[in-house]
Design an enzyme around this catalytic site. Structure first.
Site, mmCIF file in Angstrom:
data_model
loop_
_atom_site.group_PDB
_atom_site.id
_atom_site.type_symbol
_atom_site.label_atom_id
_atom_site.label_comp_id
_atom_site.label_asym_id
_atom_site.label_seq_id
_atom_site.Cartn_x
_atom_site.Cartn_y
_atom_site.Cartn_z
ATOM 1 C CG MET A 1 4.257 5.620 9.495
ATOM 2 S SD MET A 1 3.478 5.732 7.861
ATOM 3 C CE MET A 1 1.740 5.804 8.305
ATOM 4 C CG ASP B 1 4.730 -3.025 7.105
ATOM 5 O OD1 ASP B 1 4.394 -2.961 8.296
ATOM 6 O OD2 ASP B 1 4.974 -2.019 6.400
ATOM 7 C CD GLU C 1 0.587 6.057 4.360
ATOM 8 O OE1 GLU C 1 0.522 7.242 3.962
ATOM 9 O OE2 GLU C 1 1.665 5.458 4.454
ATOM 10 C CE1 TYR D 1 7.190 8.628 8.509
ATOM 11 C CE2 TYR D 1 8.620 7.717 10.208
ATOM 12 C CZ TYR D 1 7.830 7.541 9.090
ATOM 13 O OH TYR D 1 7.663 6.278 8.554
ATOM 14 C CG ASP D 2 5.703 13.172 6.894
ATOM 15 O OD1 ASP D 2 6.703 13.908 6.749
ATOM 16 O OD2 ASP D 2 5.455 12.213 6.155
ATOM 17 N N GLY E 1 0.801 -1.216 0.000
ATOM 18 C CA GLY E 1 0.000 0.000 0.000
ATOM 19 C C GLY E 1 0.829 1.258 0.000
ATOM 20 N N GLY E 2 0.909 1.918 1.151
ATOM 21 C CA GLY E 2 1.598 3.200 1.216
ATOM 22 C C GLY E 2 0.690 4.332 0.759
ATOM 23 C CD1 TRP E 3 0.645 9.873 -1.120
ATOM 24 C CD2 TRP E 3 -0.195 9.979 0.948
ATOM 25 N NE1 TRP E 3 -0.135 11.013 -1.048
ATOM 26 C CE2 TRP E 3 -0.665 11.093 0.217
ATOM 27 C CE3 TRP E 3 -0.586 9.830 2.277
ATOM 28 C CZ2 TRP E 3 -1.507 12.053 0.777
ATOM 29 C CZ3 TRP E 3 -1.431 10.787 2.836
ATOM 30 C CH2 TRP E 3 -1.879 11.891 2.077
ATOM 31 C CG ASP F 1 2.041 2.242 4.764
ATOM 32 O OD1 ASP F 1 1.214 2.915 5.388
ATOM 33 O OD2 ASP F 1 3.110 2.711 4.320
#
Length: 407
Positions: free
Chosen positions: A231, A154, A158, A233-234, A116-118, A156
């Site tokens: 996560m 994993d 988002e 950060y950001d 996945g991811g952004w 992710d």
């Protein structure tokens, strides 16, 4: 994901591994069974696009300083996990093949495919929607890691319910389906593990906000995970017109803008996760191996918490800098001066010529986060991402502090 390993366990793992030849097909490679954990986890993300302009490959990774490697990213197509970029993942540079070689040389290393991811979270709501769609997805996860010799998956996503790209699919029931998706994955991975005679790992990348926690049931979902990477950060970025700190450890009252939350800091985020029911030893704290930059920031307070005019310079894209570039080329160079916020425990750079403000992680701020990891007895540290620290300045610090035996 497991952490570092006792010498006896490592020797046992080494003894049990077949060192296949370079031409061994992926399906024939036998992964190392995770050894008993002796220290903290050090989880690295490797980006598939590192094999393009960055010229950074799995063979460049120093596996002695990490315990787990998450490969970013696999995509989702027709409800199933699919190779994200065949041009470098399985062809050409063949990163998957390079990862298998890296594991043969470092049998204790655990590799996971991050899904996945952004950019590729659009389909998660659909795959999590029904019992059948969850089973198809979970079965595809087993097939994927078997075919490409990963040690686990994993996730992710988002993000569930809201957030992420506007083109993503969202549903209110994502909150419950997030948990059900992990339950289905756990069941499929455990069943496969019994057949294959080894455990498979299941982890997640967690969002960095109260909103994410409200849109999930982390106290329930975590029971299906080996651990989760937050996560952290950001927390501020160039989407805002005001400069701020990328990953402040503590709340600085001077940072408050209209509508801002005093919980927008790493320590508060960790407390939020723990109060939600995430066990401390399953919570891995994410740290950035990059910085963010703004331009034309007002000179007051050396540009800190000031109005700016968009993204500043970047290593590969405007507004984002690799830590190595910051370290080698910007700290007290080229008109930049390093400053330290002792409340937030965060460094920053400011260049009055152009009003450039850079927020980043360095050895001093990382030291405070490592202290928090130990004080809270967290499960270790994760970082995004490994190509950003070519000098291994931050990586060496993580390994030395968290691993019982670090080179």
């Amino acid at each position: 994901m497991k952490t570092c390993f006792k010498i006896a366990c490592l020797l046992a793992a080494l003894a049990g591994i077949c060192h296949a030849a370079e031409t061994t097909p992926a399906s024939a490679v036998v992964a190392a069974k995770p050894a008993v954990a002796a220290g903290k986890r050090v989880v690295a993300y490797y980006i598939s696009w590192g094999a393009y302009g960055r010229n950074y490959y799995p063979s460049d990774i120093d596996a002695s300083k990490i315990t787990h490697l998450n490969y970013a990213f696999a995509n989702i197509a027709n409800g199933r996990i699919t190779v994200g970029d065949p041009n470098v993942d399985t062809r050409g540079k063949n990163n998957f093949g390079a990862l298998r070689r890296l594991k043969r040389q470092n049998p204790a290393l655990q590799t996971l495919i991050s899904v996945g991811g952004w950019s590729w979270s659009k389909s998660f709501s659909d795959v999590a929607l029904t019992e059948q769609s969850r089973k198809v997805f979970a079965d595809s996860a087993v097939e994927f890691i078997r075919e490409h010799s990963f040690d686990g998956v994993d996730i992710d996503w988002e993000f569930p319910v809201s957030g992420g790209l506007e083109t993503n699919v969202y549903r209110p029931e994502d909150k419950q389906n997030f948990t059900l998706l992990f339950a289905a994955l756990r069941s499929a991975l455990d069943e496969a593990g019994k057949k294959d005679g080894r455990p498979y790992l299941l982890t997640a990348a967690l969002g960095n906000s109260e909103k994410f926690m409200g849109n999930t049931e982390m106290g329930k979902a975590i029971q299906y995970m080996d651990f989760a990477n937050v996560m952290a950060y950001d927390l501020n970025g160039t989407w805002s017109k005001s400069s701020g700190h990328l990953a402040p450890l503590y709340h600085d009252p001077a940072s408050m803008l209209p509508g801002a939350s005093d919980k927008n800091n790493v320590a508060s985020l960790v407390d939020l996760m723990l109060k939600a029911g995430v066990p401390a030893d399953k919570l891995v704290l994410g740290v950035p191996f990059y910085g963010v930059s703004w331009k034309k920031c007002a000179a007051e307070k050396q540009g800190e918490y000031q109005q700016c005019d968009g993204k500043g310079r970047g290593s590969w894209e405007d507004g984002t800098l690799d830590y190595t570039e910051i370290e080698d080329k910007l700290v007290n160079k080229k008109g930049f001066t390093r400053y330290w916020n002792n409340i937030a425990k965060a460094p920053f750079l400011y260049n009055p010529d152009g009003g450039e403000f850079v927020s980043y992680e360095d050895s001093e701020s990382l030291g405070y986060k490592l202290k928090l990891i130990k004080e809270k007895n967290l499960g270790g540290a994760m970082f995004w991402e490994i190509t950003g620290d070519r000098n291994q300045t931050l990586l060496k610090q993580l390994a030395k502090d968290l691993l019982p035996v670090a080179k």
